[in-house]
Motif scaffolding. Sequence first.
Motif, short mmCIF file in Angstrom:
data_model
loop_
_atom_site.label_atom_id
_atom_site.label_comp_id
_atom_site.label_asym_id
_atom_site.label_seq_id
_atom_site.Cartn_x
_atom_site.Cartn_y
_atom_site.Cartn_z
N GLN A 1 0.83 -1.21 0.00
CA GLN A 1 0.00 0.00 0.00
C GLN A 1 0.87 1.27 0.00
O GLN A 1 0.55 2.25 -0.68
CB GLN A 1 -0.92 0.00 1.21
CG GLN A 1 -2.03 1.02 1.04
CD GLN A 1 -2.94 1.07 2.23
OE1 GLN A 1 -2.48 1.04 3.37
NE2 GLN A 1 -4.24 1.15 1.97
N ASN B 1 -6.96 9.01 -0.85
CA ASN B 1 -7.82 7.84 -0.69
C ASN B 1 -8.76 7.64 -1.86
O ASN B 1 -9.08 6.51 -2.22
CB ASN B 1 -8.61 7.93 0.62
CG ASN B 1 -7.86 7.20 1.72
OD1 ASN B 1 -7.36 6.10 1.51
ND2 ASN B 1 -7.77 7.81 2.89
N ILE C 1 -6.97 5.71 -4.57
CA ILE C 1 -6.69 4.28 -4.40
C ILE C 1 -7.92 3.52 -3.87
O ILE C 1 -7.81 2.39 -3.41
CB ILE C 1 -5.45 4.01 -3.51
CG1 ILE C 1 -5.67 4.50 -2.09
CG2 ILE C 1 -4.20 4.61 -4.11
CD1 ILE C 1 -4.68 3.82 -1.14
N THR D 1 -8.72 -0.18 -4.59
CA THR D 1 -8.08 -1.32 -3.92
C THR D 1 -8.94 -1.84 -2.77
O THR D 1 -8.68 -2.91 -2.23
CB THR D 1 -6.71 -0.91 -3.32
OG1 THR D 1 -6.93 0.10 -2.33
CG2 THR D 1 -5.76 -0.41 -4.38
N GLN E 1 -9.08 -0.57 0.04
CA GLN E 1 -8.44 -0.25 1.32
C GLN E 1 -8.35 1.25 1.51
O GLN E 1 -8.37 1.99 0.54
CB GLN E 1 -7.02 -0.83 1.33
CG GLN E 1 -7.06 -2.34 1.32
CD GLN E 1 -5.68 -2.93 1.22
OE1 GLN E 1 -4.70 -2.25 1.46
NE2 GLN E 1 -5.62 -4.19 0.84
N VAL F 1 -6.18 4.42 3.33
CA VAL F 1 -4.93 4.80 3.96
C VAL F 1 -5.25 5.58 5.23
O VAL F 1 -6.12 6.45 5.22
CB VAL F 1 -4.09 5.71 3.03
CG1 VAL F 1 -2.77 6.06 3.67
CG2 VAL F 1 -3.89 5.04 1.69
N GLU G 1 -0.51 5.45 8.76
CA GLU G 1 0.28 4.94 7.64
C GLU G 1 1.10 6.08 7.01
O GLU G 1 2.27 5.91 6.68
CB GLU G 1 -0.65 4.34 6.60
CG GLU G 1 0.06 3.52 5.56
CD GLU G 1 -0.37 2.08 5.60
OE1 GLU G 1 0.52 1.23 5.56
OE2 GLU G 1 -1.58 1.82 5.66
#
Length: 326
Positions: A211, A231, A234, A237, A239, A241, A245
């Motif tokens: 990630q 976010n 991505i 995916t 998921q 962040v 992180e």
Amino acid sequence: MKTPFDTRTFRDALGTFTTGVTIITTLTEEGGQVGLTANSFNSVSLEPPLILWSLAKSSASVPFFTAAKHWNVHVLSAEQEALSTLFATKGEDKFAGLEYEAGLGDVPLLKGCAARFQCRTAFTHDGGDHIIFIGEVLGFDKSDRPPLVYQNGRYALTATKPREDVSLSSSSIAVESGYTEDLLGYLLGRAHYQMIHNMQSRFQQHGLNEQQFFILSVLCIQDGLTLEQLNRFIDYTGQRVTVEEMDSLVQKELIALDTKGLQYQLTGEGREVSVHNIAQAKAIEESLVDQLGDGDVMALKLLLKRLVVKTDPGLPDLWSDKKEEI
Ligand SMILES: Cc1cc2nc3c(=O)[nH]c(=O)nc-3n(C[C@H](O)[C@H](O)[C@H](O)COP(=O)(O)O)c2cc1C
């Protein structure tokens, strides 16, 4: 002779015969350039070297090709679809702004093709509503570019049918759940993980997980994103962040927050790591091209892009959408 059946259906049946696509060029007596798209091209003889194609008698090009001594056949490459469409359009100045060389008899030779044949008319034959031109090949050249294909009235690409034992539905085990080795989701997932497997050692070297690799790659294209904007890029995916992180990447000095504490930016080192990661991903791709060939990789990419478009829930486009619009 009259066609004893419906012309449209006849055409459709003929269209199942898959062909390449060519552009045939010649010169008028006044030296003007003429050309049209034709898929009626075929090989005839090796010794002497002869090829053929047929020209509709209704075409505006008929007087020029029947008067011409020389003409050139260009077998189009997969990247030349727009050129094919241009040369299939009536009344266009097809050569305006085009780069070409002068072939035998000064006939235009187009660039970027899969192959080119320079011919002189050997024979012409009456072919119903077409004139059949048989040409003696006086010169030719060939490139490694994958060819453009035409099938059922649409452009297509070739993908090699593997000779090795790769085929669909090869599993002889009856799986009650229906989860077979050919399930598309399984194939896509397995291909993805096998491809990025060689990246793992790089991630570990920098103490990154997959990630975090994504985060650096996104910032490499659009630097200066808030966590929310990042976010959204991505989101596919599945998921999210977290601030933690991002903090861990800040501690590694790969990214930094701007003075307002809102937008994340790559540090010099972060950019360097990211550029190297992407270079490795490209090297993996290049080795795949070596194994599969340009044409198959192009076909694979286009099919995957279609799949991405069909399954896209409306995500922002990392490569074109501006941050403000998210
Ligand atoms: C894929 C494709 C293949 C074609 N094949 C031929 C062909 O073999 N012979 C032909 O006369 N026209 C063919 N055409 C149509 C001509 O390209 C089109 O009629 C063009 O406008 C003729 O140019 P002209 O009117 O300037 O002569 C084809 C068109 C496409 C899109």
